[in-house]
Design a protein around this motif. Structure first.
Motif, PDB file in Angstrom:
ATOM      1  N   THR A 474      61.531  17.715 -36.617  1.00 16.79           N
ATOM      2  CA  THR A 474      61.978  18.767 -36.155  1.00 16.79           C
ATOM      3  C   THR A 474      62.705  19.154 -37.246  1.00 16.79           C
ATOM      4  O   THR A 474      63.581  20.303 -37.650  1.00 16.79           O
ATOM      5  N   LYS A 511      60.270  13.557 -32.038  1.00 18.23           N
ATOM      6  CA  LYS A 511      61.170  15.028 -31.208  1.00 18.23           C
ATOM      7  C   LYS A 511      60.014  15.905 -31.607  1.00 18.23           C
ATOM      8  O   LYS A 511      60.849  17.049 -31.683  1.00 18.23           O
ATOM      9  N   ASP A 538      61.284  13.782 -26.145  1.00 18.35           N
ATOM     10  CA  ASP A 538      61.579  11.949 -25.699  1.00 18.35           C
ATOM     11  C   ASP A 538      62.537  11.874 -24.454  1.00 18.35           C
ATOM     12  O   ASP A 538      62.867  12.485 -23.665  1.00 18.35           O
TER      13      ASP A 538
END
Length: 802
Positions: A474, A511, A538
């Motif tokens: 991320t 993620k 997720d």
């Protein structure tokens, strides 16, 4: 130089002579080879160059010892020389010149000697052949020196300039240290034998000759004999048959071969109008040994040129696409019945079959000899056009009467052969894929890629492979990742599909997104690559959707429910599980659906987002048929189970239940008490206003109240407002109705009671109102003022639940 050889010492019994002896070597002639140290008795070599084992290997000498009194003692010495490798081998003779006929077995004994000590490594000889151009045809016995040919010797296989000579170089090397070597030249003369027959340069010959010309030259045949000797390769030609006495042949030497010139017999005049218009001659070539060969010679008699040429049928030609071959692919072939025709070919048109339709093109050319060639300026592309048709005309330049061209043009078909010159091409598709890690198990299909190849046949077969996987978190940090995806190749008509599957379960805690590089490779090794971006959703985005339907109905309607949920949220719906509601509350739905709501860009909807979408009035018609109850987030169970935690939760739950029961009991008791209190106060007002009309009765003990018909005696106690729990504001409509009905129930009392109530209403302003009445009045005003407030009902609860 001095070389200490051996130490010899004599003894003397006289003590006075100890260590005083002197030594001498006799005779005098030995001293040029050996000598002795006078004081010590060490025998040594005086001149190493003079001693040679190959000349003299044993020497005798007398060693004399003399004391101080000139007394002499002697001993005889025998000195033997040991051999060293100082003599190289010697080949005798140092050159050989031998003759052998081709095809025969060859054997030659190479002789060599070594003067070093016999039977020692210094005198043992090893023979070898130095590699040269023709040395691989021979072998030599390393121990005996016998030279033989390993293959059959063929003089015709040698270069003509060598004239049959093969030069070899033979070496003889001893086994001493260091090894010594000598060499000798061997000339092998391969003698020619007549083992080859004449060979014609063509399998057949075809000539033409005009009618009416005596002695006219017809043509020549050529032949050669591979034998190199002049006596063996001389050829003579003879016409065996077929000439019917009309032709003769003469032999002439021509370079490395011989030529046979064919002429019309000077005494014969050919006639085209005669029965025989074509002669098939059998021509023989023979060398001096009688070896012979034959060839067929066709001779056509030419008429006056008055016939039109005609094309011969030709089969289709083939050429690979992208070919730059400037040579002939094939030729148009035509014939003219006239014997003296000169045919010239001309291309009329060229068409290519592109997408099943023929259209003009310039891919092919036709030269004057009828050869079909590729236009250098054209690029042959099978994927564009797969077949070419060429039309050509032929003209006889020697035509004397009538038309000089063929009646119709000839057609030549050229098939374009496909080659693997096109790499696979990925079809345009969305390279961004959203993947719920919980649903991606090993072997499940994540997505698929599609590719095609413009080539045909096996050249268009494609195989997909995942070549590289990267992971981007991320924070946009990219790292190489293990290959956790694989591609399974399938075919759908003309397209190839690569199904992308995980090779293992995916980590649900990640993620970010996977950057998956997929290659499509054809049979020829040409390939194309594409990158897939697989976003990972997720478990925090898993949403619990509750339905008021049995599980069987939800499962049966799964597709339509998923479609409705997707339409309501404008997102893709990934259902992970459909389970029975573990709470099994009677008033609620019976089934829970676990699902993810994901947009194509990889973002997912939270529980609040999904709930907002579902409560939008626009989606009522979509969701109403499925009895959707509510949306809640699924509780993720943490492993392992904490027994202490569950015990504390159970204890807390029990305390909550006890509190609920106590509160409920208090509320019910309070309601009953307040009802009785209001009744008592109403009675109080009545007694205060009309005491005369009250019926007499016994006094209630401990009070100033009397028992009367219809009265509700209670203790005359004031209620402490501090203990008021405020239930009045939260009382239900049922409570209000019960209070009003009690007030209305006053009509059940005597007529005097009703009269007192009327008097009370008329003189309301003059009556001192009790605080409870004022409070009730204020409460009524508050209800009217707050009637516009928004309320809600919770379908999760019912009064029957209590």
């Amino acid at each position: 130089m001095w070389l200490f050889f051996y130490l010899l010492q004599a003894t003397d019994g006289d003590v006075i002579d100890k260590d005083k002896l002197t030594y001498r070597l006799l005779p005098q002639s030995i001293l040029k080879y050996f000598n002795v140290t006078e004081n010590t008795g060490e025998v040594y070599v005086t001149n190493s160059k003079l001693i040679d084992r190959e000349v003299n290997s044993l020497y005798s000498a007398t060693l004399q010892a003399r004391d101080t009194n000139n007394l002499i003692g002697t001993t005889v010495l025998e000195i033997s020389l040991t051999d060293i490798n100082d003599k190289p081998p010697k080949i005798n003779p140092n050159s050989y010149n031998v003759f052998v006929k081709e095809g025969e077995k060859f054997r030659l004994q190479i002789e060599a000697t070594d003067a070093d000590e016999p039977e020692s490594p210094n005198s043992k000889i090893v023979f070898a052949i130095v590699p040269t151009k023709y040395s691989e045809n021979f072998t030599i016995d390393a121990a005996t020196g016998v030279l033989t040919n390993s293959t059959e010797l063929d003089r015709e296989a040698l270069e003509p300039a060598a004239k049959g000579k093969i030069e070899l170089n033979i070496t003889a090397t001893d086994k001493g240290v260091p090894a010594l070597m000598t060499s000798a030249a061997v000339t092998v003369n391969v003698e020619d034998v007549n083992d080859n027959k004449p060979i014609f340069t063509a399998s057949s010959y075809e000539f033409s000759v005009k009618e009416g010309v005596k002695g006219d030259f017809v043509g020549s045949v050529w032949a050669r004999d591979l034998d190199q000797a002049l006596d063996f390769n001389r050829i003579s030609f003879t016409i065996l048959g077929g000439s019917i006495g009309s032709f003769i042949i003469r032999t002439e030497a021509n370079g490395t071969g011989y030529r046979g010139d064919i002429n019309v017999d000077p005494d014969v005049e050919l006639d085209y109008e005669a029965k025989t218009k074509e002669f098939n001659l059998q021509v023989e070539g023979m060398d001096l040994s009688g070896s012979r060969a034959e060839v067929e010679v066709k001779i056509k008699v030419l008429d006056v040129n008055d016939e039109r040429p005609e094309f011969k049928p030709e089969g289709p030609l083939q050429v690979e696409e992208n070919s730059k071959d400037t040579g002939s692919l094939g030729s148009f072939s035509a014939e003219d019945k006239d014997g003296n025709s000169s045919l010239v070919y001309q291309m009329e048109s060229c068409e290519c079959r592109c997408n099943g339709t023929y259209e003009p093109c310039d891919w092919m050319l036709v030269d004057g000899k009828g050869a079909v060639t590729i236009n250098p300026e054209a690029k042959l592309d099978y994927e564009e056009c797969d077949k070419v048709k060429v039309w050509a005309q032929v003209v006889d330049e020697n035509t004397e009467v009538g038309e000089n061209n063929s009646i119709s043009a000839a057609e030549m078909v050229v098939d374009i052969v496909d080659v693997n010159d096109n790499a696979p091409e990925f079809l345009i598709s969305d390279a961004v894929i959203v993947l719920v890690s919980e649903t991606a198990s090993k072997g499940s299909s994540v997505t698929q890629v599609t590719a095609t190849d413009r080539d045909s046949g096996i050249n268009k077969e494609i195989e997909f492979k995942v070549t590289k996987v990267k992971y981007e978190d991320t924070n946009s940090q990219i790292e190489d990742f293990r290959t956790i995806f694989e591609a399974v190749t399938t075919q759908q008509k003309d397209f190839y599909v690569g199904i992308i599957q995980p090779t293992e379960g995916l980590d649900s805690s990640k993620k970010g997104k996977y950057l998956v590089n997929v290659t499509a490779t054809d049979r020829g090794g040409l390939y194309a690559s594409t990158e897939l971006k697989i976003f990972i959703i997720d478990k925090s985005f898993k949403v619990e959707v509750r339905f008021g339907l049995p599980k069987t109905e939800v499962v049966a309607s799964r597709d339509s429910i998923t479609l409705a949920l997707s339409a309501a949220t404008k997102s893709a719906v990934y259902v992970t599980a459909i389970i029975d509601d573990p709470s099994r509350v009677r008033a609620l739905g019976d089934t829970l659906m676990m699902a993810y709501f994901v947009y194509p860009n990889g973002s997912a909807l939270s529980e609040q987002d999904v709930n907002k979408k579902f409560t939008d009035p626009k989606n009522y018609d979509l969701l109403a048929p499925y009895n959707l109850e509510n949306v809640g987030k699924v509780t993720v169970v943490q492993e392992p189970t904490n027994t202490l935690q569950f015990g504390l939760l159970g204890l807390l739950g029990g305390l909550v239940i006890v509190l609920i029961v106590l509160t409920t009991t208090l509320v019910c008791t309070r309601r009953s008490y307040r009802t009785k209190l209001k009744a008592a106060k109403a009675m109080k007002y009545t007694n205060m206003e009309n005491t005369d009309n009250q019926r007499g009765g016994p006094v209630v003990p401990g009070t100033n109240k009397y028992t009367m018909e219809g009265a509700n005696p209670v203790l005359n106690l004031n209620i402490d407002t501090v203990t008021d729990l405020g239930f009045d504001e939260e009382s239900s409509n049922v409570e209000r109705i019960s209070v009003n009905s009690f007030d209305d129930g006053m009509s059940l009392h005597s007529e005097n009671d009703r009269t007192m109530m009327v008097i009370q209403e008329e003189d309301e302003e003059s009556i001192n109102i009790e605080p409870l009445g004022a409070a009730l009045a204020q409460r009524a005003n508050r209800r009217e003022a707050g009637s516009s407030e928004m309320g809600f009902t919770n379908p999760a609860f019912s009064v029957t639940d209590l």
